[in-house]
Design an enzyme around this catalytic site. Structure first.
Site, PDB file in Angstrom:
ATOM      1  CG  ASN A   9      59.781  21.543 -29.316  1.00  0.00           C
ATOM      2  OD1 ASN A   9      60.241  22.633 -28.967  1.00  0.00           O
ATOM      3  ND2 ASN A   9      60.429  20.394 -29.151  1.00  0.00           N
ATOM      4  CD1 TRP A  10      57.298  26.766 -33.085  1.00  0.00           C
ATOM      5  CD2 TRP A  10      57.750  28.889 -32.555  1.00  0.00           C
ATOM      6  NE1 TRP A  10      56.258  27.528 -33.542  1.00  0.00           N
ATOM      7  CE2 TRP A  10      56.516  28.842 -33.233  1.00  0.00           C
ATOM      8  CE3 TRP A  10      58.233  30.123 -32.122  1.00  0.00           C
ATOM      9  CZ2 TRP A  10      55.752  29.985 -33.488  1.00  0.00           C
ATOM     10  CZ3 TRP A  10      57.479  31.266 -32.373  1.00  0.00           C
ATOM     11  CH2 TRP A  10      56.256  31.194 -33.052  1.00  0.00           C
ATOM     12  CE  LYS A  11      62.694  19.898 -31.950  1.00  0.00           C
ATOM     13  NZ  LYS A  11      63.314  18.685 -32.486  1.00  0.00           N
ATOM     14  CG  HIS A  98      62.740  17.478 -26.563  1.00  0.00           C
ATOM     15  ND1 HIS A  98      63.839  17.096 -27.301  1.00  0.00           N
ATOM     16  CD2 HIS A  98      61.695  17.520 -27.424  1.00  0.00           C
ATOM     17  CE1 HIS A  98      63.454  16.933 -28.571  1.00  0.00           C
ATOM     18  NE2 HIS A  98      62.161  17.176 -28.669  1.00  0.00           N
ATOM     19  CD  GLU A 147      59.095  14.375 -28.983  1.00  0.00           C
ATOM     20  OE1 GLU A 147      58.435  14.995 -29.821  1.00  0.00           O
ATOM     21  OE2 GLU A 147      60.162  14.805 -28.516  1.00  0.00           O
ATOM     22  N   GLY A 153      63.144  14.611 -36.180  1.00  0.00           N
ATOM     23  CA  GLY A 153      63.818  15.373 -37.230  1.00  0.00           C
ATOM     24  C   GLY A 153      64.383  14.523 -38.356  1.00  0.00           C
ATOM     25  CB  SER A 183      59.258  12.438 -38.666  1.00  0.00           C
ATOM     26  OG  SER A 183      60.660  12.568 -38.490  1.00  0.00           O
ATOM     27  N   GLY A 204      57.852  19.197 -34.135  1.00  0.00           N
ATOM     28  CA  GLY A 204      59.016  20.069 -34.191  1.00  0.00           C
ATOM     29  C   GLY A 204      59.080  20.793 -35.522  1.00  0.00           C
TER      30      GLY A 204
HETATM   31  P1  PGA Z   1      60.239  16.718 -35.359  1.00  0.00           P
HETATM   32  O1  PGA Z   1      60.567  17.007 -33.814  1.00  0.00           O
HETATM   33  O2  PGA Z   1      58.767  16.916 -35.522  1.00  0.00           O
HETATM   34  O3  PGA Z   1      61.060  17.746 -36.100  1.00  0.00           O
HETATM   35  O4  PGA Z   1      60.653  15.327 -35.640  1.00  0.00           O
HETATM   36  C1  PGA Z   1      59.738  16.558 -32.787  1.00  0.00           C
HETATM   37  C2  PGA Z   1      60.298  16.986 -31.463  1.00  0.00           C
HETATM   38  O5  PGA Z   1      61.528  16.981 -31.288  1.00  0.00           O
HETATM   39  O6  PGA Z   1      59.525  17.356 -30.552  1.00  0.00           O
END
Ligand code: PGA
Length: 220
Positions: A9-11, A98, A147, A153, A183, A204
Site C-alpha cells: 500500500n503505497w498511500k 483503510h 489493521e 506506521g 508495521s 505500508g
Molecule cells: P505500515 O502501514 O506498514 O506502514 O504500518 C500499513 C497500512 O497502513 O496499510
C-alpha cells in the site's frame, strides 16, 4: 498449503518517475511466480496506475495491481472521483475502508458498503480493512485486512498471537481470507504468515522500497 496475499500500500507516495524506478528495481529481484501460492499485489496511487501496468507488462512481472480507493458511484458528475470501470482498466484489486480514509475522509460504514458494491460491479476484488474483530464487513467481501490503528506506521506491530486470534474471529463471521497489517517488516513477516488463520499481510511503509517489499514477499 494456504494461499498468501502480500499486498503493498503505497498511500500518497511516489510520482510516476518514482514508480518506474520501483518497478525497474523489482524486475531485478526474485519474485515468486506461482500466484496460487503467493499473490503479490501492489496498490498504487491512481496517477501511477497506467505507468505501473506498463512496467508490469513490459517486464512480465508476476505482480497484480490495485488501487487504494474507489468512488461509491458509477460514472457521472462526481468531480474528483475515480469510478470502478476507470480502475478496472488497470487493476484487479482495490483497498477499501483503510483507517486513514475513515479518519481523514469521513468514509462511513454506509459509504464503504457502496464502495464495495461498486468494486464488485466492475469486477474488482476489494481488500476490505477492519480495525477490530467487530468492524462491519459489507456483503460480497472475500479478503479482509485486520489493521489495528496503533500498529500502523508506528513500528509497534500487534503480536502474531493476538492478530491470529482476531483473524480467527473474523473468519468465524464468514469464509474470508484474513490479512494482517501494521508495521510489517522483512524481519517479522514470517511470524504473522505462519500463524494458522493469517493469510497474508498488508504493508505500508516497508513497501515503498522495492527490495524491502520483495524481501517481505520472499520471507513470508
Ligand atoms: P505500515 O502501514 O506498514 O506502514 O504500518 C500499513 C497500512 O497502513 O496499510
Amino acid at each position: 498449503m494456504k494461499k498468501l496475499y502480500l499486498v503493498a500500500n503505497w498511500k500518497s507516495y511516489k510520482t510516476s518517475v518514482d514508480a518506474q524506478n520501483w518497478f525497474s528495481i523489482a524486475s531485478n529481484q526474485q519474485i515468486p511466480i506461482n500466484k496460487e501460492e503467493k499473490e503479490v499485489v501492489v496498490c498504487v496511487p491512481f496517477t501511477v496506475l497506467a505507468e505501473a501496468k506498463q512496467s508490469i507488462v513490459k517486464s512480465q512481472l508476476t505482480l497484480s495491481l490495485g488501487a487504494q480507493d474507489i468512488s461509491p458511484f458509477a460514472e457521472g458528475a462526481y468531480t474528483g472521483e475515480v469510478y470502478g470501470k476507470q480502475i478496472a482498466e488497470f487493476a484487479h484489486y482495490v483497498i477499501i475502508g483503510h483507517s486513514e480514509r475513515r479518519q481523514h475522509f469521513g468514509d462511513t460504514d454506509e459509504v464503504l458498503e457502496k464502495k464495495v458494491a461498486m468494486s464488485l460491479d466492475f469486477g474488482l476484488t476489494p481488500i476490505f480493512c477492519v480495525q477490530g474483530k467487530d468492524t462491519p464487513i459489507p456483503q460480497g467481501v472475500t479478503i479482509v485486512a485486520y489493521e489495528p490503528v496503533s500498529a500502523i506506521g508506528s513500528g509497534q506491530p500487534d503480536s502474531p498471537e493476538n492478530a491470529d486470534g482476531v483473524a480467527k474471529a473474523i473468519k468465524e463471521r464468514g469464509g474470508f481470507s484474513v490479512l494482517y497489517g501494521g508495521s510489517v517488516s522483512p524481519d517479522n513477516v514470517h511470524t504473522f504468515t505462519t500463524m494458522e488463520d493469517i493469510d497474508g499481510v498488508l504493508v505500508g511503509g516497508a513497501s515503498l522500497i522495492a527490495e524491502k517489499f520483495i524481501q517481505i514477499v520472499n520471507n513470508a
